[in-house]
Design a protein around this motif. Sequence first.
Motif, PDB file in Angstrom:
ATOM      1  N   GLN A  94       0.840  -1.190   0.000  1.00 50.28           N
ATOM      2  CA  GLN A  94       0.000   0.000   0.000  1.00 50.28           C
ATOM      3  C   GLN A  94       0.880   1.247   0.000  1.00 50.28           C
ATOM      4  N   HIS A  95       0.880   1.954  -1.113  1.00 50.79           N
ATOM      5  CA  HIS A  95       1.552   3.238  -1.150  1.00 50.79           C
ATOM      6  C   HIS A  95       0.680   4.272  -0.444  1.00 50.79           C
ATOM      7  N   HIS A  96       1.325   5.316   0.041  1.00 51.51           N
ATOM      8  CA  HIS A  96       0.649   6.295   0.883  1.00 51.51           C
ATOM      9  C   HIS A  96      -0.624   6.822   0.234  1.00 51.51           C
ATOM     10  N   SER A 138      10.889   3.508  -4.991  1.00 52.15           N
ATOM     11  CA  SER A 138       9.446   3.329  -5.171  1.00 52.15           C
ATOM     12  C   SER A 138       8.884   2.175  -4.337  1.00 52.15           C
ATOM     13  N   ASP A 139       9.770   1.428  -3.688  1.00 51.25           N
ATOM     14  CA  ASP A 139       9.302   0.358  -2.805  1.00 51.25           C
ATOM     15  C   ASP A 139       8.898   0.890  -1.438  1.00 51.25           C
ATOM     16  N   SER A 140       9.118   2.164  -1.196  1.00 46.85           N
ATOM     17  CA  SER A 140       8.678   2.768   0.062  1.00 46.85           C
ATOM     18  C   SER A 140       7.153   2.688   0.129  1.00 46.85           C
ATOM     19  N   ALA A 141       6.657   1.996   1.132  1.00 48.08           N
ATOM     20  CA  ALA A 141       5.222   1.734   1.236  1.00 48.08           C
ATOM     21  C   ALA A 141       4.974   0.942   2.511  1.00 48.08           C
TER      22      ALA A 141
END
Lengths: 113, 115
Positions: B38-40, B84-87
Amino acid sequence: AQTIHQWPVAEIKAVGSPLSLGCTIKGKSSPNLYWYWQATGGTLQQLFYSITVGQVESVVQLNLSASRPKDDQFILSTEKLLLSHSGFYLCAWSPTGGSERLFFGHGTKLSVL
Amino acid sequence: TQTVSQSDAHVTVFEGDSVELRCNYSYGGSIYLSWYIQHHGRGLQFLLKYYSGNPVVQGVNGFEAEFSKSDSSFHLRKASVHWSDSAVYFCAVSLQTGFASALTFGSGTKVIVLP
């Protein structure tokens, strides 16, 4: 391809006011439909699910109700909002007849003041 | 009642590092395990699943997970993370096959990828 659309994207509502959130799934016949609630920074709590038009099962009691007036539409509502209703509401669908995989909408952020 | 536990609330890594996110479940029977991202401010997206067969399953964007019955675990891994894996990553478990109403989600692990 199947698409899922939730509306509105965000809502700011007063305590005691009514609420209606919607979800439409296109490109899929007779999907299983779900509503989830997510507190800020929290895990997901399943609220309702529906396997067919007109039939909705409640999973938790949060003074909310859900309806499925059409095969591709799922509505979440309440007549009186509480502060505790604030959070992120997610609609999801899964194929009929066999899949634990969920396809989620983009969600609706609800702030109750 | 099945439960799923994600012991790490937050994980911080540098871009290019590997990462492993832990998921443990409690149930003695046949289960269905999956991971979602789930991205922000967005909905969840499916990454991968396991029900039977090869305990190592491949998912999208270079993610893989390994099922261990002895450890009651289904850890998610990626060899080289991208910003982009920040989630937030959620592990989910279900007892029933064919219906997602019984999915139970873990509390999530927030991954922050630093440049």
